[in-house]
Structures are given as structure tokens and as C-alpha cells.
Design an enzyme around this catalytic site. Structure first.
Site, PDB file in Angstrom:
ATOM      1  N   HIS A 110       6.201   9.727  -8.603  1.00 37.03           N
ATOM      2  CA  HIS A 110       7.109  10.702  -9.021  1.00 37.03           C
ATOM      3  C   HIS A 110       8.385  11.617  -8.143  1.00 37.03           C
ATOM      4  O   HIS A 110       8.074  12.036  -6.787  1.00 37.03           O
ATOM      5  CB  HIS A 110       6.551  11.460 -10.438  1.00 37.03           C
ATOM      6  N   THR A 146      -2.085   5.926   3.214  1.00 37.24           N
ATOM      7  CA  THR A 146      -0.825   6.359   3.376  1.00 37.24           C
ATOM      8  C   THR A 146       0.075   5.354   3.838  1.00 37.24           C
ATOM      9  O   THR A 146       1.261   5.645   3.979  1.00 37.24           O
ATOM     10  CB  THR A 146      -0.530   7.970   3.523  1.00 37.24           C
ATOM     11  N   LYS A 147      -0.584   4.255   5.314  1.00 37.54           N
ATOM     12  CA  LYS A 147       0.538   3.888   6.255  1.00 37.54           C
ATOM     13  C   LYS A 147      -0.248   2.413   5.993  1.00 37.54           C
ATOM     14  O   LYS A 147      -1.970   2.206   5.464  1.00 37.54           O
ATOM     15  CB  LYS A 147       0.617   4.721   7.183  1.00 37.54           C
ATOM     16  N   ALA A 195     -15.409   1.265  -2.248  1.00 42.38           N
ATOM     17  CA  ALA A 195     -15.833   1.829  -3.219  1.00 42.38           C
ATOM     18  C   ALA A 195     -15.563   3.054  -2.809  1.00 42.38           C
ATOM     19  O   ALA A 195     -14.967   3.909  -2.097  1.00 42.38           O
ATOM     20  CB  ALA A 195     -17.328   2.450  -3.742  1.00 42.38           C
ATOM     21  N   ASN A 213     -14.858  -4.617  -8.183  1.00 39.94           N
ATOM     22  CA  ASN A 213     -16.220  -4.267  -9.290  1.00 39.94           C
ATOM     23  C   ASN A 213     -15.666  -3.406 -10.148  1.00 39.94           C
ATOM     24  O   ASN A 213     -14.432  -2.968 -11.036  1.00 39.94           O
ATOM     25  CB  ASN A 213     -17.039  -3.091  -8.172  1.00 39.94           C
ATOM     26  N   ALA A 222     -14.927   3.421   2.584  1.00 37.15           N
ATOM     27  CA  ALA A 222     -15.280   4.622   1.268  1.00 37.15           C
ATOM     28  C   ALA A 222     -14.485   5.214   0.577  1.00 37.15           C
ATOM     29  O   ALA A 222     -14.844   5.826   2.166  1.00 37.15           O
ATOM     30  CB  ALA A 222     -17.204   4.156   0.978  1.00 37.15           C
ATOM     31  N   ARG A 228     -11.051   0.873  14.294  1.00 36.38           N
ATOM     32  CA  ARG A 228     -11.300  -0.530  15.579  1.00 36.38           C
ATOM     33  C   ARG A 228     -10.385  -1.595  14.954  1.00 36.38           C
ATOM     34  O   ARG A 228     -11.080  -1.652  13.537  1.00 36.38           O
ATOM     35  CB  ARG A 228     -12.579  -0.354  16.188  1.00 36.38           C
TER      36      ARG A 228
END
Length: 219
Positions: A114, A164-165, A141, A84, A159, A182
Site C-alpha cells: 500500500h 526484505t531483500k 515457522a 504446514n 524461523a 552463511r
């Protein structure tokens, strides 16, 4: 080892290297052209996508504007992938996306990082880690997917989540940091949104049979 070669090894390198910049600017010119196409210029968009991407399967659709550090040059799409408005692929190294995965507006998939040490950042050093996203995922989104992440098949990410994992297949995950809420289950075979039931008579026999295959695996 040349700086350009380090882009895909996870080693520190300088992205402002002359060879890298020369290649990047050529790719960004094509991306600019893609983003200036009119909605009626579907054939031109498809031709540009075929040039821009490392791999792109049949039936992919990208709604401009699309943003990408290397103009899609390190992005690998399976078939039927949908993006999108405003999707960003920070493709300093490779991003792999499986068939029929959908990206909502303003999703960011990042491969670049970085160093924490300020002295190295001051000199412009960077490293890249690839991202793998499975088949038939729905990325909501505003989701942000960080470098080095692997997401399994059939995953739904709510959304605004920050991934991070790694996320396992057949799960629904939400939040910042994103966590598994779930598994996809039988309830999702009956209801598509809150109390709204799926009318299986409206769909083809292949999908209908998959419904019973699903029950057979779980019961």
C-alpha cells in the site's frame, strides 16, 4: 486499463473493484471448502487444489487451514511442495514456488503493498509485486516474505525471519531484517542437527552420489 489488469503490472489499483471482488469471492468459496475437509478426505483435497491453484505439481501437500487472498488463483507450485498449518499466500499477484520447497507453520508470503502517502491509502489504493521462491528451500515457522522478493534454490530461512531483500541460492539466512548467515557447506553434508551425524548408509545411492558430487565441486 481495467482494475483487474493492473493487479499484475505493479500499478496502483483499487482491490474493491466489482469485477475483482466477484472473482475473488468465488475463489474464496473454494478455499473455504478446502479448509473444511477432514484429514481422511485426501482425494477431495487434491481435487480442490487442482481447481484452486494457478499451477500445482504432483505430490504437493497443504495442511489446512491455508489462507490466500485469491484462493490460490495466482499461486504456482512445482512438485512436492509442502505447507504446514496456517500458511498465508497473499496472492493478489503471482507467487512462484519451486519443487520440494517446504513452508513451516504460519509463514506469510505477501505480494500486496500500500502506498506510503496517507491520502492514497484512505482511498483504498494498492499495488502488487510478484514473489519468486526457488527449488528445495526450507522456510522456517513464522517467516514473513515481503512483496517483490526473489529467493534462490536450496535456501534455508530461520524461523521468525522477515525477508526484505533477495536471497541467493545455497545460503542460510536469519533475522529481522533477514540476512545471509552463511553458505550451505561441507559441514551440512556431515551433520543434520548440531552434533548429530548423517548416516549415509541409510539413504539411496542417488543421494550418496550427490554427497561426493558436492565435494567434487567445492574441492
Amino acid at each position: 486499463m481495467a482494475m483487474k489488469d493492473r493487479m499484475h503490472t505493479g500499478e496502483l489499483y483499487l482491490p474493491g473493484d466489482e469485477e475483482i471482488m466477484r472473482d475473488q469471492l468465488q475463489r474464496l468459496d473454494r478455499l473455504y471448502e478446502f479448509n473444511q475437509t477432514r484429514p481422511t478426505q485426501m482425494d477431495k483435497r487434491q481435487a480442490l487444489m487442482n481447481e484452486m491453484f494457478a499451477e500445482i505439481g504432483e505430490g504437493c501437500y497443504i495442511e489446512p487451514p491455508f489462507y490466500s487472498n485469491m484462493g490460490g488463483g495466482h499461486v504456482h507450485f512445482g512438485k512436492g511442495v509442502y505447507c504446514n498449518f496456517g500458511v498465508t499466500m497473499v496472492d493478489d499477484t503471482h507467487i512462484y514456488v519451486g519443487d520440494y520447497t517446504m513452508f513451516g507453520p504460519n509463514v506469510t508470503v505477501a505480494t500486496a503493498g500500500h502506498p506510503i502517502l496517507p491520502e492514497l491509502r484512505a482511498k483504498g489504493y494498492q499495488y502488487n509485486m510478484p514473489v519468486h521462491i526457488g527449488k528445495n528451500c526450507w522456510i522456517g515457522a513464522g517467516v514473513q516474505i515481503l512483496p517483490g522478493i526473489t529467493i534462490g534454490d536450496n535456501v534455508v530461512i530461520g524461523a521468525g525471519s522477515v525477508v526484505t531483500k533477495d536471497l541467493p541460492s545455497n545460503t542460510i539466512a536469519v533475522g529481522n531484517p533477514c540476512r545471509v548467515l552463511r553458505e550451505v557447506n561441507e559441514h551440512d553434508r556431515e551433520y543434520y542437527f548440531k552434533g548429530r551425524k548423517i548416516d549415509w548408509t541409510e539413504f539411496g545411492s542417488e543421494i550418496y552420489l550427490c554427497k561426493w558430487c558436492f565435494y567434487g565441486r567445492r574441492n
